[in-house]
Write a protein that holds these residues in place. Structure first.
Motif, PDB file in Angstrom:
ATOM      1  N   LEU A 227       0.838  -1.205   0.000  1.00 55.53           N
ATOM      2  CA  LEU A 227       0.000   0.000   0.000  1.00 55.53           C
ATOM      3  C   LEU A 227       0.874   1.256   0.000  1.00 55.53           C
ATOM      4  O   LEU A 227       0.526   2.264  -0.633  1.00 55.53           O
ATOM      5  CB  LEU A 227      -0.920  -0.010   1.217  1.00 55.53           C
ATOM      6  CG  LEU A 227      -2.087  -1.004   1.173  1.00 55.53           C
ATOM      7  CD1 LEU A 227      -2.741  -1.132   2.539  1.00 55.53           C
ATOM      8  CD2 LEU A 227      -3.129  -0.570   0.139  1.00 55.53           C
ATOM      9  N   THR A 231       0.511   4.228  -2.932  1.00 57.64           N
ATOM     10  CA  THR A 231      -0.177   5.432  -2.466  1.00 57.64           C
ATOM     11  C   THR A 231       0.830   6.536  -2.192  1.00 57.64           C
ATOM     12  O   THR A 231       1.957   6.283  -1.769  1.00 57.64           O
ATOM     13  CB  THR A 231      -0.982   5.148  -1.179  1.00 57.64           C
ATOM     14  OG1 THR A 231      -0.101   4.627  -0.171  1.00 57.64           O
ATOM     15  CG2 THR A 231      -2.092   4.143  -1.440  1.00 57.64           C
ATOM     16  N   GLN A 232       0.381   7.754  -2.374  1.00 52.90           N
ATOM     17  CA  GLN A 232       1.240   8.918  -2.154  1.00 52.90           C
ATOM     18  C   GLN A 232       0.908   9.642  -0.847  1.00 52.90           C
ATOM     19  O   GLN A 232       1.573  10.599  -0.477  1.00 52.90           O
ATOM     20  CB  GLN A 232       1.078   9.910  -3.321  1.00 52.90           C
ATOM     21  CG  GLN A 232       1.394   9.303  -4.675  1.00 52.90           C
ATOM     22  CD  GLN A 232       2.829   8.839  -4.787  1.00 52.90           C
ATOM     23  OE1 GLN A 232       3.736   9.465  -4.234  1.00 52.90           O
ATOM     24  NE2 GLN A 232       3.051   7.747  -5.512  1.00 52.90           N
ATOM     25  N   ASN A 233      -0.156   9.183  -0.157  1.00 43.59           N
ATOM     26  CA  ASN A 233      -0.541   9.857   1.088  1.00 43.59           C
ATOM     27  C   ASN A 233       0.192   9.228   2.275  1.00 43.59           C
ATOM     28  O   ASN A 233       0.908   8.243   2.125  1.00 43.59           O
ATOM     29  CB  ASN A 233      -2.060   9.788   1.289  1.00 43.59           C
ATOM     30  CG  ASN A 233      -2.599   8.395   1.039  1.00 43.59           C
ATOM     31  OD1 ASN A 233      -1.948   7.420   1.376  1.00 43.59           O
ATOM     32  ND2 ASN A 233      -3.768   8.301   0.441  1.00 43.59           N
ATOM     33  N   HIS A 235      -1.014   7.649   5.112  1.00 46.62           N
ATOM     34  CA  HIS A 235      -1.967   6.924   5.939  1.00 46.62           C
ATOM     35  C   HIS A 235      -1.315   5.697   6.593  1.00 46.62           C
ATOM     36  O   HIS A 235      -1.978   4.707   6.842  1.00 46.62           O
ATOM     37  CB  HIS A 235      -3.159   6.462   5.094  1.00 46.62           C
ATOM     38  CG  HIS A 235      -4.063   7.567   4.669  1.00 46.62           C
ATOM     39  ND1 HIS A 235      -4.739   8.364   5.560  1.00 46.62           N
ATOM     40  CD2 HIS A 235      -4.406   8.009   3.438  1.00 46.62           C
ATOM     41  CE1 HIS A 235      -5.471   9.249   4.897  1.00 46.62           C
ATOM     42  NE2 HIS A 235      -5.278   9.062   3.604  1.00 46.62           N
ATOM     43  N   VAL A 277      -8.262   5.842   0.460  1.00 52.34           N
ATOM     44  CA  VAL A 277      -7.200   5.263  -0.347  1.00 52.34           C
ATOM     45  C   VAL A 277      -7.762   4.958  -1.732  1.00 52.34           C
ATOM     46  O   VAL A 277      -8.860   4.436  -1.861  1.00 52.34           O
ATOM     47  CB  VAL A 277      -6.647   3.975   0.294  1.00 52.34           C
ATOM     48  CG1 VAL A 277      -5.600   3.331  -0.606  1.00 52.34           C
ATOM     49  CG2 VAL A 277      -6.034   4.286   1.647  1.00 52.34           C
ATOM     50  N   ASP A 278      -6.997   5.293  -2.773  1.00 47.63           N
ATOM     51  CA  ASP A 278      -7.430   5.076  -4.149  1.00 47.63           C
ATOM     52  C   ASP A 278      -7.741   3.597  -4.391  1.00 47.63           C
ATOM     53  O   ASP A 278      -6.983   2.712  -3.980  1.00 47.63           O
ATOM     54  CB  ASP A 278      -6.330   5.539  -5.106  1.00 47.63           C
ATOM     55  CG  ASP A 278      -6.744   5.379  -6.555  1.00 47.63           C
ATOM     56  OD1 ASP A 278      -7.731   5.996  -6.964  1.00 47.63           O
ATOM     57  OD2 ASP A 278      -6.062   4.617  -7.259  1.00 47.63           O
ATOM     58  N   ALA A 281      -5.062   1.533  -6.122  1.00 53.07           N
ATOM     59  CA  ALA A 281      -3.956   1.182  -5.230  1.00 53.07           C
ATOM     60  C   ALA A 281      -4.309  -0.031  -4.375  1.00 53.07           C
ATOM     61  O   ALA A 281      -3.468  -0.908  -4.139  1.00 53.07           O
ATOM     62  CB  ALA A 281      -3.604   2.378  -4.344  1.00 53.07           C
ATOM     63  N   SER A 285      -2.455  -3.658  -4.620  1.00 53.10           N
ATOM     64  CA  SER A 285      -1.793  -4.187  -3.423  1.00 53.10           C
ATOM     65  C   SER A 285      -2.313  -5.567  -3.061  1.00 53.10           C
ATOM     66  O   SER A 285      -1.533  -6.505  -2.816  1.00 53.10           O
ATOM     67  CB  SER A 285      -2.008  -3.224  -2.245  1.00 53.10           C
ATOM     68  OG  SER A 285      -1.483  -1.953  -2.525  1.00 53.10           O
TER      69      SER A 285
END
Length: 315
Positions: A227, A231-233, A235, A277-278, A281, A285
């Motif tokens: 993940l 993902t670019q965040n 979380h 979360v997208d 993604a 994952s």
């Protein structure tokens, strides 16, 4: 000559079914993941995910070595081969019910029933860890007021209460149950096979649970790392909380073989969408985790099946 050829038929059938199922899965992966794998290869985290997969297989091999030793001592190397063969035979069956076929084929036929029971006992311990840890984390998450977590919490609580009630019932009325069982020949035979479980010492039970916990931590770590790749965040703390809940949910949700990956993806999207979360993604994952921990070992296990079939005693 014909007798020797017959020995190869079960292994060949397993390979045909396994590769057919794997091909069916990979067709779906190509349609969904085209253009994303270059990003995976550029990430050093992915190498760590692969290394954790190796340790995951080794931990399961040590578990199986400890269990099968109550029937016949085996080396760690052979245990790894038996575990990989189990991946191959189990990948195309619902809930991996066919896993024991690959694991026991190198043992004498008279030991197959006991080895199968030991295999399911190993899976039972793994599921206990999954459910208990997931229940703890769902209890933490449901305090945030999300309806989805409250629903899963109450459902899992009901399941836990039911299991406890059944355990108490069996403990209280075990003598009466035993008397009833003795009237049925087939149940008596099953109980005779089950005596192998009585031989497992409490210390060994503790080691098996510890290894199950290690495998659980490895699985959760792999999902969290994947993940992080897609993902670019930031979380990451939420990933740590949601990963155990995800594994608990896919353990409780019934599915059949062709819908297995679909169920995993659906549960993942449902859970991780609560932290925005997208979806792509999540699908990447969850699906890649499935490829690494199920399909790749099944491919490696095909060689083990042919090797074990060659060395299986002729009855």
């Amino acid at each position: 000559m014909f007798r020797n050829t017959k020995r190869w038929i079960p292994g060949i059938l397993l390979l045909v079914c396994s590769y057919g199922f794997i091909a069916w899965k990979l067709i779906g992966f190509e349609a969904d993941f085209d253009g994303y794998f270059l990003n995976i290869l550029d990430s050093p985290i992915f190498l760590l995910v692969l290394i954790l997969s190796v340790f995951n297989i080794l931990a399961e091999a040590v578990k199986w070595q400890m269990l099968v030793s109550y029937i016949k001592p085996v080396s760690l190397q052979k245990s790894v081969g038996m575990v990989l063969a189990g991946f191959t035979s189990g990948i195309f069956t619902p809930s991996k019910l066919g896993e024991p076929v690959g694991r026991v084929m190198s043992l004498p036929k008279e030991d197959w029933a006991k080895a199968t029971l030991l295999n399911y006992f190993s899976g039972f311990l793994q599921n206990v860890v999954l459910l208990l840890m997931g229940f703890v984390f769902i209890g933490i998450m449901q305090q945030d007021g999300e309806n989805i977590f409250r629903s899963v919490f109450y459902y899992s609580l009901l399941l836990l209460v039911f299991c406890l009630c059944m355990a108490v019932f069996i403990g209280v009325y075990k003598n009466r149950i035993w008397q009833r069982v003795q009237h049925f020949r087939i149940l008596n035979k099953l109980l005779g096979i089950g005596t192998v479980l009585k031989e497992i010492k409490p210390l060994v039970h503790g080691k098996l649970m510890l290894l199950s916990l290690v495998r659980y931590i490895l699985y959760c770590s792999q999902l969290i790392l994947l993940l992080m790749i897609f993902t670019q965040n930031n979380h990451y703390s939420e990933f740590v909380l949601l990963a155990p809940i995800y594994f608990m949910c896919i353990t409780m949700v019934p599915s059949f073989v062709l819908a297995d990956l679909g169920v995993r993806n659906s549960v993942g999207i449902l859970l991780f969408s609560t932290i925005q979360v997208d979806e792509v993604a999540v699908v990447l994952s969850v699906s890649l985790l499935y490829v690494i921990n199920q399909i790749v070992p099944a491919l490696l296990g095909s060689a083990s099946i042919l090797h074990l079939e060659k060395k299986r005693p002729v009855s």
